[in-house]
Write a protein that holds these residues in place. Structure first.
Motif, PDB file in Angstrom:
ATOM      1  N   SER A 620       0.829  -1.207   0.000  1.00 26.46           N
ATOM      2  CA  SER A 620       0.000   0.000   0.000  1.00 26.46           C
ATOM      3  C   SER A 620       0.861   1.253   0.000  1.00 26.46           C
ATOM      4  CB  SER A 620      -0.928   0.015   1.219  1.00 26.46           C
ATOM      5  OG  SER A 620      -1.864  -1.036   1.147  1.00 26.46           O
ATOM      6  N   VAL A 621       0.284   2.315  -0.590  1.00 29.93           N
ATOM      7  CA  VAL A 621       0.942   3.616  -0.660  1.00 29.93           C
ATOM      8  C   VAL A 621      -0.010   4.666  -0.101  1.00 29.93           C
ATOM      9  CG1 VAL A 621       1.884   5.408  -2.163  1.00 29.93           C
ATOM     10  CG2 VAL A 621       2.415   3.006  -2.604  1.00 29.93           C
ATOM     11  N   ILE A 622       0.493   5.532   0.769  1.00 24.70           N
ATOM     12  CA  ILE A 622      -0.293   6.625   1.352  1.00 24.70           C
ATOM     13  C   ILE A 622       0.335   7.946   0.896  1.00 24.70           C
ATOM     14  CG2 ILE A 622      -1.108   7.727   3.469  1.00 24.70           C
ATOM     15  CD1 ILE A 622      -0.687   5.036   4.887  1.00 24.70           C
ATOM     16  N   VAL A 623      -0.480   8.807   0.309  1.00 29.12           N
ATOM     17  CA  VAL A 623      -0.049  10.164  -0.018  1.00 29.12           C
ATOM     18  C   VAL A 623      -0.754  11.115   0.942  1.00 29.12           C
ATOM     19  CG1 VAL A 623      -0.054  12.003  -1.748  1.00 29.12           C
ATOM     20  CG2 VAL A 623       0.417   9.645  -2.435  1.00 29.12           C
ATOM     21  N   ALA A 624       0.011  11.967   1.626  1.00 24.83           N
ATOM     22  CA  ALA A 624      -0.556  12.861   2.637  1.00 24.83           C
ATOM     23  C   ALA A 624      -0.084  14.291   2.381  1.00 24.83           C
ATOM     24  CB  ALA A 624      -0.136  12.410   4.033  1.00 24.83           C
ATOM     25  N   ASP A 625      -0.989  15.226   2.541  1.00 20.92           N
ATOM     26  CA  ASP A 625      -0.674  16.653   2.387  1.00 20.92           C
ATOM     27  C   ASP A 625      -1.141  17.378   3.647  1.00 20.92           C
ATOM     28  OD1 ASP A 625       0.208  18.731   0.236  1.00 20.92           O
ATOM     29  OD2 ASP A 625      -1.592  19.598   1.153  1.00 20.92           O
ATOM     30  N   LEU A 626      -0.246  18.211   4.232  1.00 18.88           N
ATOM     31  CA  LEU A 626      -0.578  18.884   5.481  1.00 18.88           C
ATOM     32  C   LEU A 626      -1.657  19.928   5.267  1.00 18.88           C
ATOM     33  CD1 LEU A 626       2.891  19.387   7.201  1.00 18.88           C
ATOM     34  CD2 LEU A 626       1.409  17.392   7.155  1.00 18.88           C
ATOM     35  N   ASP A 627      -2.655  19.970   6.135  1.00 22.49           N
ATOM     36  CA  ASP A 627      -3.701  21.000   6.143  1.00 22.49           C
ATOM     37  C   ASP A 627      -3.348  22.042   7.196  1.00 22.49           C
ATOM     38  OD1 ASP A 627      -5.084  19.521   4.265  1.00 22.49           O
ATOM     39  OD2 ASP A 627      -6.248  18.428   5.770  1.00 22.49           O
ATOM     40  N   GLY A 628      -3.493  23.317   6.832  1.00 23.05           N
ATOM     41  CA  GLY A 628      -3.215  24.393   7.775  1.00 23.05           C
ATOM     42  C   GLY A 628      -1.763  24.813   7.811  1.00 23.05           C
ATOM     43  N   PHE A 629      -0.917  24.211   6.955  1.00 21.55           N
ATOM     44  CA  PHE A 629       0.512  24.537   6.991  1.00 21.55           C
ATOM     45  C   PHE A 629       0.768  25.977   6.531  1.00 21.55           C
ATOM     46  CE2 PHE A 629       4.740  24.447   4.920  1.00 21.55           C
ATOM     47  CZ  PHE A 629       5.499  24.211   6.049  1.00 21.55           C
ATOM     48  N   LYS A 630       0.018  26.423   5.485  1.00 22.65           N
ATOM     49  CA  LYS A 630       0.194  27.798   4.991  1.00 22.65           C
ATOM     50  C   LYS A 630      -0.169  28.800   6.079  1.00 22.65           C
ATOM     51  CE  LYS A 630      -1.077  30.873   1.162  1.00 22.65           C
ATOM     52  NZ  LYS A 630      -1.392  32.006   2.025  1.00 22.65           N
ATOM     53  N   ALA A 631      -1.218  28.504   6.836  1.00 21.58           N
ATOM     54  CA  ALA A 631      -1.620  29.415   7.908  1.00 21.58           C
ATOM     55  C   ALA A 631      -0.540  29.518   8.980  1.00 21.58           C
ATOM     56  CB  ALA A 631      -2.931  28.930   8.525  1.00 21.58           C
ATOM     57  N   VAL A 632       0.161  28.397   9.235  1.00 24.67           N
ATOM     58  CA  VAL A 632       1.262  28.431  10.208  1.00 24.67           C
ATOM     59  C   VAL A 632       2.380  29.332   9.707  1.00 24.67           C
ATOM     60  CG1 VAL A 632       3.057  27.031  11.301  1.00 24.67           C
ATOM     61  CG2 VAL A 632       0.730  26.163  11.166  1.00 24.67           C
ATOM     62  N   ASN A 633       2.735  29.196   8.423  1.00 22.59           N
ATOM     63  CA  ASN A 633       3.780  30.059   7.854  1.00 22.59           C
ATOM     64  C   ASN A 633       3.391  31.527   7.917  1.00 22.59           C
ATOM     65  OD1 ASN A 633       5.754  28.188   7.200  1.00 22.59           O
ATOM     66  ND2 ASN A 633       4.863  27.709   5.209  1.00 22.59           N
ATOM     67  N   ASP A 634       2.107  31.818   7.570  1.00 23.09           N
ATOM     68  CA  ASP A 634       1.662  33.211   7.562  1.00 23.09           C
ATOM     69  C   ASP A 634       1.625  33.793   8.968  1.00 23.09           C
ATOM     70  OD1 ASP A 634       1.402  32.969   4.843  1.00 23.09           O
ATOM     71  OD2 ASP A 634      -0.776  32.625   4.875  1.00 23.09           O
ATOM     72  N   ARG A 635       1.252  32.978   9.929  1.00 17.13           N
ATOM     73  CA  ARG A 635       1.050  33.487  11.290  1.00 17.13           C
ATOM     74  C   ARG A 635       2.333  33.479  12.120  1.00 17.13           C
ATOM     75  NH1 ARG A 635      -3.427  30.896  15.435  1.00 17.13           N
ATOM     76  NH2 ARG A 635      -2.754  31.971  17.342  1.00 17.13           N
ATOM     77  N   PHE A 636       3.124  32.403  11.990  1.00 15.44           N
ATOM     78  CA  PHE A 636       4.299  32.253  12.855  1.00 15.44           C
ATOM     79  C   PHE A 636       5.625  32.450  12.122  1.00 15.44           C
ATOM     80  CE2 PHE A 636       0.949  29.617  14.737  1.00 15.44           C
ATOM     81  CZ  PHE A 636       0.929  30.095  16.031  1.00 15.44           C
TER      82      PHE A 636
END
Length: 769
Positions: A620-636
């Motif tokens: 099996s193969v799992i592809v995952a993309d982080l949610d909310g990562f852009k908001a972390v960059n913009d905020r922190f």
């Protein structure tokens, strides 16, 4: 204490209270001066005051009118006075001793002073006699009584000297007994250390057996000497294994009949060794009979029932329970509950039913006690390297030469087989120097070896150091049931392959089921019944193990081992070259920020996994993309965003199995490769990974801002190439990302509507008709 009590009692009869007190104080002073005693002022005041008080109270009792009114004549009054003087003279001293030494006052007084009361009574009688003689004849006759006083004093002194001599003799005997007990204890510890040096698995075994045996023996009410013998036997029952060859003791497989005959001598040899120690309790019989069985089917003497010594019966049951619940070279450990169930099943056959009943009732309690108990046995330094000594006096053994072919009618077929062997080995050598891919190399080797050494499955385990632990990880498995072996990660020294790697010795027809984690997992099953395993030794030591498995028992021969010993050096060199190539290649295939493989490394690894997946199995193969990562960059800021990516990589590595693979495709996208994993299990794994990431990111940021969208694809159902499988997983990931975004938007809209309604001005209620 001295004979001065006689003169005090005589003063009570003949003198006034004041004169008697002066006599008492003077006698204490004379005693100090005569014997040269040095005491502190506090002690001197205490003793003087005690003597004065005793003299005064004794005189008061003797001259009391109350006793006269009660009809007490002279003999009774002098006896009562002696009793009072005895109590006042000894009581305060006993109280002081009990307070300073923390002993009971009454027992101190009874042990130290009660025996002297008879001397006080004799002294009272002599004092009364002298008083009567003085009144009737005159004081000169008192001289005639002095020998009596001397006899009293002398008998008193001799009694004290005898007590002191007996005390010294008892102390000497006690010290001798303690010295002998210490000697026996050191002997036991030394012998136990010798056993551990011979068989390292024995240390924890000794600890558990000692705790269990002692508890059972106490509950059965064994006498103290027999209990001490049981404690010693629990440490020394395997000492006879010093006479058993090491390759039999540590063999990771079943014993042959000849090997078992050798093993059966160890209780007899152990008993003979311990008989020469001359323990003060019966250790040797317990050791000799700890392999006897209740029904008489044990060894060495075939004793039945209660003819077997009680200590041996206890040790038999406890030894078996521990052996079943401990990993051994020849089989994996059973859960403790299952081991106990076996003892219950064999109750009345192999084991004493009373002992089994106690163990069944208390084994969980005793297991906790055993784990909290530590034997003070420092391990022997068996890994010491001795520099001096270039060669034995008799010289080194010469290299054995290959035996010449004997004359045989089958010499033609023998020559043909040798030519075929040479051809196959030549072609194998050519394959090994032209290929730098592990899977391709081992596929070629497996095909060539199968023509010379028939087998059903082949595995290569390579050594990996993880922290302080060395493990053998299966880097390649091919043939029938390959997925079973592909999942193994074996600690060095454990199981069949671990034993081969640690001891640098081959084993023929070993038991595959002893591999750690193999048959302990109910989801794994294999019909392999024999194994041929040999170490792969490079320049820096053993780098791994080559193992062949067969479905039939006893499938391999010494000639098969000879062939693999020819192959092993060439294979080792090829594997070392492949490792160097992969190390150099991984430098170009590693993400600098997270240390994870990048896209280049991912495609290479996925191709290998798909090629090694047997027909009928899944990967099996799992592809995952982080949610909310852009908001972390913009905020922190981007620096904190990098920390989130590193945190995600560390979290994924910790949550995955050793055979699983995770890479960073770029940005905030990660790909997981799960060999031998069906779709349903991969989906559950992806959910666990998401939960772990959310918790880790929250601990880093202080609030839950980061999650991830997931897509899961399965080989071969989702595609036959890495590109197709990744594309399908990527498509499913984006579908989930859109759905999660829609849900978040709906939740946000609902929250806005609720907030707007909460702040809207209230309107007048409508009137009902």
């Amino acid at each position: 204490m001295s004979v001065n009590f006689f003169f005090i009692l005589l003063g009570v009869v003949e003198l006034s209270a004041g004169e008697t007190m002066v006599l008492a104080a003077g006698s204490i002073l004379i005693q100090y001066l005569w014997r040269g005693q040095t005491q502190s002022p506090v002690q001197a005041v205490f003793n003087t005051a005690s003597a004065l008080l005793a003299a005064y109270l004794t005189h008061s009792v003797f001259t009391s009118t109350v006793l006269a009114e009660w009809g007490f004549q002279f003999p009774l009054r002098i006896g009562a006075a002696a009793f009072v003087y005895f109590l006042i003279n000894t009581g305060p001293v006993a109280i002081v001793i009990s307070l300073t030494e923390g002993k009971p006052m009454l027992s101190t007084w009874r042990d130290c002073y009660a025996w002297s009361f008879a001397y006080y009574l004799v002294g009272a009688g002599v004092a009364g006699l002298l008083s009567g003689l003085n009144a009737r004849i005159g004081w000169q006759t008192t001289v005639l009584v002095m020998p009596v006083i001397f006899i009293v004093y002398r008998s008193y002194s001799l009694y004290l000297e005898r007590l002191e001599a007996e005390k010294d003799q008892a102390e000497t005997q006690r010290q001798h007994a303690e010295a002998m007990a210490a000697l026996h204890l050191r002997t036991i510890e030394a012998l136990a250390m010798a056993i551990e040096a011979k068989d390292e698995v024995t240390h924890d075994h000794l600890q558990r057996v000692q705790v269990y045996s002692t508890a059972v023996g106490k509950e059965l009410g064994m006498p103290d000497l027999e209990l001490q013998a049981l404690v010693a036997a629990s440490l020394l029952h395997d000492i006879g294994k010093l006479a058993v060859p090491e390759h039999i003791i540590s063999k990771p497989g079943r014993l042959t009949p000849e090997e078992f005959e050798k093993m059966k001598i160890h209780p007899v040899v152990g008993a003979e060794i311990l008989e020469r120690v001359q323990f003060p309790y019966p250790v040797a019989p317990i050791v000799r009979h700890h392999h006897e069985k209740w029904d008489g089917s044990g060894y060495p003497d075939g004793l039945v029932g209660e003819a077997i010594p009680l200590g041996a019966r206890i040790l038999t049951a406890v030894d078996c329970l521990d052996a079943l619940a401990t990993d051994r070279q020849y089989r994996p450990a059973l859960p403790l509950d299952e081991a106990m169930a076996y003892l219950v099943k064999e109750s009345g056959k192999s084991f004493d039913p009373r002992i089994v009943e106690i163990l069944a009732r208390r084994y969980q309690e005793l297991e906790v006690l055993a784990k909290s108990t530590t034997l003070n046995l420092a391990p022997l330094k068996t890994d010491v390297k001795v520099v001096r000594g270039a060669a034995p006096d008799a010289g080194f053994a010469e290299e054995t030469q290959v035996a010449r072919l004997g004359e045989s009618t089958e010499f033609i077929s023998t020559i043909a087989a040798a030519r075929e062997e040479a051809r196959v080995l030549f072609e194998m050598s050519r394959d090994l120097v032209t290929e730098l891919n592990l899977a391709a190399t081992m596929q070629a080797v497996g095909a060539r070896v199968a023509t010379l050494v028939p087998h059903d499955s082949l595995a290569v385990y390579l050594r990996q150091n993880i922290g302080d632990e060395s493990r053998l990880v299966c880097e390649y498995a091919g043939g029938e049931g390959a997925s079973t072996f592909a999942a193994l990660a074996i600690p060095l020294g454990q199981g069949l392959a671990g034993w081969v790697a640690e001891n640098n010795k081959a084993i023929v027809n070993g038991n595959p089921s002893v591999e750690v984690g193999y048959l302990n997992d109910s989801n794994r099953y294999s019909i392999m019944r024999s194994a041929l395993a040999l170490p792969l030794e490079g320049n820096g030591g053993v780098i791994g193990v080559l193992a062949l498995y067969a479905k039939s028992a006893g499938a391999f021969t010494k000639d098969h081992l000879r062939i693999l010993q020819i192959v092993a050096p060439r294979l080792t060199l090829a594997l070392e070259n492949i490792r160097r190539y992969e190390s150099a290649e991984s430098g170009a295939g590693t993400d600098y920020l997270t240390g994870l493989p990048n896209a280049r490394g991912l495609f290479s690894h996925l191709e290998t996994v798909l090629a090694q997946t047997p027909e009928g199995n899944s990967a099996s193969v799992i592809v995952a993309d982080l949610d909310g990562f852009k908001a972390v960059n913009d905020r922190f800021g981007h620096l904190e965003g990098n920390h989130i990516l590193q945190c995600a990589a560390d979290t994924f590595r910790q949550r995955l199995r050793s055979r699983d693979y995770v890479s960073r495709m770029g940005g905030d996208e990660f790909v997981f490769v799960l060999p031998s994993t069906p779709l349903e299990e991969a989906i559950r794994t992806s959910h666990r990974l998401r939960e772990s990431l959310e918790e880790a990111a929250e601990s880093l940021l202080g609030e839950r801002l980061v999650s991830m969208s997931i897509g899961v694809a399965c080989y071969p159902a989702s595609g036959s190439t890495p590109e197709l499988i990744l594309a399908e997983a990527d498509r499913l990931m984006y579908i989930e990302k859109a759905e999660r975004k829609s849900v978040r938007s709906s939740v946000a809209g609902l929250a806005d509507a609720v907030s707007e309604k909460r702040h809207r001005p209230a309107t007048a209620p409508r009137t009902h008709r």
